[in-house]
Design a protein around this motif. Structure first.
Motif, PDB file in Angstrom:
ATOM      1  N   ILE A 186       0.835  -1.200   0.000  1.00 62.13           N
ATOM      2  CA  ILE A 186       0.000   0.000   0.000  1.00 62.13           C
ATOM      3  C   ILE A 186       0.870   1.251   0.000  1.00 62.13           C
ATOM      4  O   ILE A 186       0.573   2.239  -0.686  1.00 62.13           O
ATOM      5  CB  ILE A 186      -0.950  -0.022   1.210  1.00 62.13           C
ATOM      6  N   ALA A 187       1.976   1.220   0.732  1.00 64.41           N
ATOM      7  CA  ALA A 187       2.885   2.368   0.754  1.00 64.41           C
ATOM      8  C   ALA A 187       3.485   2.609  -0.633  1.00 64.41           C
ATOM      9  O   ALA A 187       3.622   3.757  -1.074  1.00 64.41           O
ATOM     10  CB  ALA A 187       3.991   2.140   1.783  1.00 64.41           C
ATOM     11  N   ALA A 188       3.851   1.531  -1.342  1.00 58.93           N
ATOM     12  CA  ALA A 188       4.422   1.675  -2.684  1.00 58.93           C
ATOM     13  C   ALA A 188       3.392   2.245  -3.655  1.00 58.93           C
ATOM     14  O   ALA A 188       3.716   3.086  -4.502  1.00 58.93           O
ATOM     15  CB  ALA A 188       4.925   0.316  -3.187  1.00 58.93           C
ATOM     16  N   CYS A 189       2.133   1.803  -3.543  1.00 57.00           N
ATOM     17  CA  CYS A 189       1.066   2.338  -4.396  1.00 57.00           C
ATOM     18  C   CYS A 189       0.840   3.817  -4.118  1.00 57.00           C
ATOM     19  O   CYS A 189       0.660   4.625  -5.043  1.00 57.00           O
ATOM     20  CB  CYS A 189      -0.220   1.556  -4.178  1.00 57.00           C
ATOM     21  N   GLU A 190       0.839   4.185  -2.852  1.00 55.38           N
ATOM     22  CA  GLU A 190       0.632   5.585  -2.484  1.00 55.38           C
ATOM     23  C   GLU A 190       1.754   6.461  -3.032  1.00 55.38           C
ATOM     24  O   GLU A 190       1.508   7.557  -3.553  1.00 55.38           O
ATOM     25  CB  GLU A 190       0.568   5.716  -0.963  1.00 55.38           C
ATOM     26  N   LEU A 191       2.994   5.982  -2.952  1.00 57.50           N
ATOM     27  CA  LEU A 191       4.135   6.737  -3.467  1.00 57.50           C
ATOM     28  C   LEU A 191       3.999   6.963  -4.968  1.00 57.50           C
ATOM     29  O   LEU A 191       4.208   8.077  -5.467  1.00 57.50           O
ATOM     30  CB  LEU A 191       5.432   5.989  -3.156  1.00 57.50           C
ATOM     31  N   ALA A 192       3.630   5.896  -5.714  1.00 60.86           N
ATOM     32  CA  ALA A 192       3.518   6.007  -7.170  1.00 60.86           C
ATOM     33  C   ALA A 192       2.394   6.954  -7.571  1.00 60.86           C
ATOM     34  O   ALA A 192       2.557   7.804  -8.459  1.00 60.86           O
ATOM     35  CB  ALA A 192       3.291   4.622  -7.780  1.00 60.86           C
ATOM     36  N   GLU A 193       1.244   6.834  -6.925  1.00 61.86           N
ATOM     37  CA  GLU A 193       0.110   7.684  -7.287  1.00 61.86           C
ATOM     38  C   GLU A 193       0.367   9.138  -6.907  1.00 61.86           C
ATOM     39  O   GLU A 193      -0.022  10.057  -7.640  1.00 61.86           O
ATOM     40  CB  GLU A 193      -1.155   7.159  -6.612  1.00 61.86           C
ATOM     41  N   THR A 194       1.020   9.352  -5.774  1.00 54.57           N
ATOM     42  CA  THR A 194       1.352  10.717  -5.361  1.00 54.57           C
ATOM     43  C   THR A 194       2.320  11.362  -6.350  1.00 54.57           C
ATOM     44  O   THR A 194       2.186  12.539  -6.707  1.00 54.57           O
ATOM     45  CB  THR A 194       1.961  10.717  -3.952  1.00 54.57           C
ATOM     46  N   ALA A 195       3.316  10.578  -6.814  1.00 59.02           N
ATOM     47  CA  ALA A 195       4.280  11.098  -7.791  1.00 59.02           C
ATOM     48  C   ALA A 195       3.578  11.450  -9.098  1.00 59.02           C
ATOM     49  O   ALA A 195       3.879  12.483  -9.724  1.00 59.02           O
ATOM     50  CB  ALA A 195       5.381  10.078  -8.029  1.00 59.02           C
ATOM     51  N   LEU A 196       2.640  10.600  -9.533  1.00 60.20           N
ATOM     52  CA  LEU A 196       1.896  10.881 -10.766  1.00 60.20           C
ATOM     53  C   LEU A 196       1.053  12.145 -10.608  1.00 60.20           C
ATOM     54  O   LEU A 196       1.010  12.996 -11.505  1.00 60.20           O
ATOM     55  CB  LEU A 196       1.000   9.685 -11.112  1.00 60.20           C
ATOM     56  N   GLU A 197       0.410  12.295  -9.463  1.00 58.93           N
ATOM     57  CA  GLU A 197      -0.414  13.478  -9.224  1.00 58.93           C
ATOM     58  C   GLU A 197       0.433  14.741  -9.246  1.00 58.93           C
ATOM     59  O   GLU A 197       0.020  15.781  -9.779  1.00 58.93           O
ATOM     60  CB  GLU A 197      -1.130  13.331  -7.883  1.00 58.93           C
ATOM     61  N   ARG A 198       1.634  14.651  -8.682  1.00 58.82           N
ATOM     62  CA  ARG A 198       2.512  15.826  -8.657  1.00 58.82           C
ATOM     63  C   ARG A 198       2.947  16.209 -10.072  1.00 58.82           C
ATOM     64  O   ARG A 198       2.967  17.394 -10.435  1.00 58.82           O
ATOM     65  CB  ARG A 198       3.739  15.539  -7.789  1.00 58.82           C
ATOM     66  N   VAL A 199       3.277  15.213 -10.895  1.00 62.54           N
ATOM     67  CA  VAL A 199       3.652  15.493 -12.284  1.00 62.54           C
ATOM     68  C   VAL A 199       2.496  16.155 -13.016  1.00 62.54           C
ATOM     69  O   VAL A 199       2.675  17.136 -13.755  1.00 62.54           O
ATOM     70  CB  VAL A 199       4.070  14.189 -12.999  1.00 62.54           C
ATOM     71  N   ALA A 200       1.281  15.633 -12.824  1.00 60.09           N
ATOM     72  CA  ALA A 200       0.123  16.191 -13.503  1.00 60.09           C
ATOM     73  C   ALA A 200      -0.127  17.632 -13.074  1.00 60.09           C
ATOM     74  O   ALA A 200      -0.443  18.498 -13.910  1.00 60.09           O
ATOM     75  CB  ALA A 200      -1.107  15.326 -13.222  1.00 60.09           C
ATOM     76  N   ARG A 201       0.002  17.917 -11.784  1.00 58.42           N
ATOM     77  CA  ARG A 201      -0.213  19.290 -11.292  1.00 58.42           C
ATOM     78  C   ARG A 201       0.820  20.246 -11.868  1.00 58.42           C
ATOM     79  O   ARG A 201       0.506  21.366 -12.264  1.00 58.42           O
ATOM     80  CB  ARG A 201      -0.155  19.316  -9.761  1.00 58.42           C
ATOM     81  N   ASP A 202       2.074  19.811 -11.903  1.00 63.43           N
ATOM     82  CA  ASP A 202       3.135  20.674 -12.432  1.00 63.43           C
ATOM     83  C   ASP A 202       2.920  20.965 -13.911  1.00 63.43           C
ATOM     84  O   ASP A 202       3.122  22.098 -14.375  1.00 63.43           O
ATOM     85  CB  ASP A 202       4.500  20.021 -12.233  1.00 63.43           C
ATOM     86  N   LEU A 203       2.494  19.945 -14.659  1.00 68.23           N
ATOM     87  CA  LEU A 203       2.243  20.163 -16.088  1.00 68.23           C
ATOM     88  C   LEU A 203       1.078  21.114 -16.293  1.00 68.23           C
ATOM     89  O   LEU A 203       1.122  21.994 -17.166  1.00 68.23           O
ATOM     90  CB  LEU A 203       1.966  18.821 -16.773  1.00 68.23           C
ATOM     91  N   ALA A 204       0.039  20.954 -15.490  1.00 68.37           N
ATOM     92  CA  ALA A 204      -1.123  21.823 -15.628  1.00 68.37           C
ATOM     93  C   ALA A 204      -0.781  23.270 -15.293  1.00 68.37           C
ATOM     94  O   ALA A 204      -1.342  24.207 -15.888  1.00 68.37           O
ATOM     95  CB  ALA A 204      -2.244  21.325 -14.722  1.00 68.37           C
ATOM     96  N   ALA A 205       0.152  23.460 -14.365  1.00 68.71           N
ATOM     97  CA  ALA A 205       0.549  24.815 -13.950  1.00 68.71           C
ATOM     98  C   ALA A 205       1.733  25.331 -14.756  1.00 68.71           C
ATOM     99  O   ALA A 205       2.230  26.431 -14.466  1.00 68.71           O
ATOM    100  CB  ALA A 205       0.897  24.816 -12.460  1.00 68.71           C
ATOM    101  N   HIS A 206       2.190  24.545 -15.732  1.00 66.77           N
ATOM    102  CA  HIS A 206       3.331  24.928 -16.573  1.00 66.77           C
ATOM    103  C   HIS A 206       4.585  25.174 -15.742  1.00 66.77           C
ATOM    104  O   HIS A 206       5.361  26.086 -16.007  1.00 66.77           O
ATOM    105  CB  HIS A 206       2.995  26.176 -17.412  1.00 66.77           C
ATOM    106  N   ARG A 207       4.742  24.351 -14.711  1.00 70.24           N
ATOM    107  CA  ARG A 207       5.951  24.423 -13.889  1.00 70.24           C
ATOM    108  C   ARG A 207       6.936  23.344 -14.325  1.00 70.24           C
ATOM    109  O   ARG A 207       6.573  22.385 -15.022  1.00 70.24           O
ATOM    110  CB  ARG A 207       5.607  24.227 -12.410  1.00 70.24           C
ATOM    111  N   ASP A 208       8.174  23.496 -13.898  1.00 70.43           N
ATOM    112  CA  ASP A 208       9.153  22.445 -14.142  1.00 70.43           C
ATOM    113  C   ASP A 208       8.683  21.158 -13.476  1.00 70.43           C
ATOM    114  O   ASP A 208       8.200  21.173 -12.337  1.00 70.43           O
ATOM    115  CB  ASP A 208      10.529  22.842 -13.588  1.00 70.43           C
ATOM    116  N   THR A 209       8.838  20.059 -14.182  1.00 70.03           N
ATOM    117  CA  THR A 209       8.316  18.785 -13.700  1.00 70.03           C
ATOM    118  C   THR A 209       9.452  17.888 -13.235  1.00 70.03           C
ATOM    119  O   THR A 209      10.434  17.705 -13.952  1.00 70.03           O
ATOM    120  CB  THR A 209       7.532  18.069 -14.820  1.00 70.03           C
ATOM    121  N   ASP A 210       9.311  17.359 -12.043  1.00 74.48           N
ATOM    122  CA  ASP A 210      10.330  16.460 -11.492  1.00 74.48           C
ATOM    123  C   ASP A 210      10.002  15.027 -11.919  1.00 74.48           C
ATOM    124  O   ASP A 210       9.480  14.234 -11.149  1.00 74.48           O
ATOM    125  CB  ASP A 210      10.365  16.586  -9.964  1.00 74.48           C
TER     126      ASP A 210
END
Length: 493
Positions: A186-210
């Motif tokens: 469950i911890a590994a799933c949470e890490l992966a989904e959180t990372a995906l959400e962060r990438v999506a937010r950065d792209l939507a805000a036109h910020r640099d994406t990690d």
């Protein structure tokens, strides 16, 4: 049980054959299956021989094989009715008449075996099962003790002929038990989904994406898939499903890496496959939400707009610095079909990479087993049947077969209805009898939720009570009978 001579009229000087090849469509309850054209290793059945009495077993064989070998002498008489009598008996050579005392004693012995064993193995087979179970457990323990990597090269003889030459395959160790592995999963799933959400937010805000953080999460996901693949499938069900893109991406990543693990891909390639799964629908961020959430069928213009998500996703990823040809091609091909009817390029199967073919299967399965605006969720078993039905036309058939082996007809974490009417969650697969897993019984026969779920090892239970065995009657979609999977987090221990 009546003797065969009471229901069949054999040739005057013939004995029942020990092997008769029939099409899988001819299978019926009471037939003893001695072999399959796909081999027993390609099925969820442990023992090399099975007396059929469960429609689920017959359905499983129908999915996996085209022709089977039955043993008429170990089949029930009623199951042979209607078959050509000339094909059932061996009349060549110097054989004794079927009415001799020797033949009668042989038939009495066979009848006794069937009465004692039901649809299970003979006593000798059961003892062999226990011995193999002990040896495999010992082997797994020794492997963990003496090998930190836990893998060994796949023998060349077992390498699929469709596998590209530049891919090195390995054999992965046995999975860890679900009870001890679920928190890490469950911890590994949470890490992966959180990372995906962060990438999506950065792209939507036109910020640099990690993107490196997401790739690190993919590596963690891949490592967990190597150690605990079934548990990861269950863990993904514990995640919030309110954002379909994130939940779908996590599901595809897990199913895709499960398939890669089954094939023997190494850790680095599994991490790439996890990245593919997480990112393949990223282009839908630029699609109108009203179109994504439309409950009915899309018209031609809407369909073309929806299909642009593939190109849009590729452009977004390239802009963030993703340069891996493997990842980009797999995402570009995840809606292509082997018959050339897919999109965006209508590529035929010969032009597709193995990663693209794998991504197409995992993406389709993940979509089917989750609710969509235009369709309800399929039960995993029904989704598997749909994949098989469209093998060769839409999907690469050998990979569909491997996908079934990787995920299971009743995956860990899936809901099933038992022959008693009770509803249960599949907690852990049995490596020998995939249709007799460890389960968590949630309801009574009337579908009323139990005050406390009850864990049951179906294989051990059935061994003790045979022939009055417990069976899985059918698979159920998530949410069936009002069951919320998250309510049973860690209650299987």
């Amino acid at each position: 049980m009546n003797d065969l001579s009471s229901s069949l009229t054999p040739p005057p000087a013939g004995t029942l054959k020990s092997a008769l090849i029939v099409p899988v469509e001819a299978l019926r309850a009471g037939m003893y299956v001695a072999d399959l054209d796909c081999g027993w290793a390609a099925t969820p059945f442990l023992l090399h021989g099975l007396l059929l009495d469960d429609p689920e077993d017959i359905g499983t064989m129908a999915l996996l094989a085209q022709r089977v070998t039955i043993d008429p002498g170990r089949s029930l008489p009623a199951a042979l009715t209607g078959l050509d009598q000339a094909t059932l008996y061996d009349t060549t050579g110097n054989v004794a008449a079927s009415g001799t005392p020797g033949d009668q004693r042989l038939q009495q012995y066979r009848d006794q075996v069937q009465r004692n064993d039901g649809d299970h193995a003979s006593r000798a087979d059961r003892l062999a099962l226990g011995w193999r179970e002990w040896k495999q457990a010992l082997s797994a323990w020794l492997g963990r003790l003496f090998s930190s990597a836990g893998t060994r090269p796949l023998p060349a003889a077992q390498r699929p002929d469709y596998m590209p030459d530049d891919i090195v395959l390995v054999v992965h160790p046995l999975p860890e038990p679900t009870q001890t592995a679920l928190p890490q999963a469950i911890a590994a799933c949470e890490l992966a989904e959180t990372a995906l959400e962060r990438v999506a937010r950065d792209l939507a805000a036109h910020r640099d994406t990690d993107i490196a953080a997401l790739q690190a999460a993919s590596e963690t996901l891949a490592e967990n898939m190597i150690r605990r693949p079934g548990t990861m499938i269950w863990a993904a069900k514990m995640r919030d499903k309110s954002n379909r893109m994130y939940h779908h991406g996590l599901g595809v990543a897990i199913y895709l890496t499960a398939l890669g693990r089954q094939l023997g891909f190494q850790r680095e390639q599994l991490a790439d496959l996890a990245t593919v799964g997480l990112l393949l629908d990223l282009g839908k961020m630029e699609i109108d939400h009203a179109l994504l959430d439309k409950p009915g069928r899309l018209d031609d213009i809407e369909l073309l707009e929806m299909q642009t998500h593939v190109h849009r996703g590729i452009e977004m990823l390239m802009a963030t610095g993703v340069t891996s040809t493997l990842i980009l091609r797999a995402i570009a091909e995840h809606h292509e079909r082997v018959d050339g009817t897919g999109y965006p390029a209508r590529l035929p199967g010969a032009a597709l990479t193995i990663f693209g073919k794998m991504a197409a299967i995992a993406d389709a399965y993940a979509a089917m087993v989750n609710p969509r605006p235009y369709a309800p969720a399929f039960a995993p078993y029904e989704a598997m049947k749909q994949l098989f039905a469209e093998s060769e036309s839409r999907w690469f058939a050998p990979l569909v077969e491997q996908f079934v082996q990787a995920i299971g007809i009743f995956p860990v974490g899936s809901l099933v209805e038992l022959s008693t009417g009770e509803v249960a969650i599949v907690v852990q697969h049995n490596p020998y009898r995939r249709l007799e897993p460890l389960i968590l019984i949630l309801t009574d026969a009337g579908k009323m939720t139990l005050p406390a779920p009850r864990e049951l090892d179906m294989l051990k239970h059935n061994f003790n009570v045979a022939p009055d065995v417990l069976r899985i009657s059918t698979g159920l979609a998530d949410g069936a009978h009002g069951i919320v999977m998250q309510d049973f987090y860690l209650r299987q221990a």
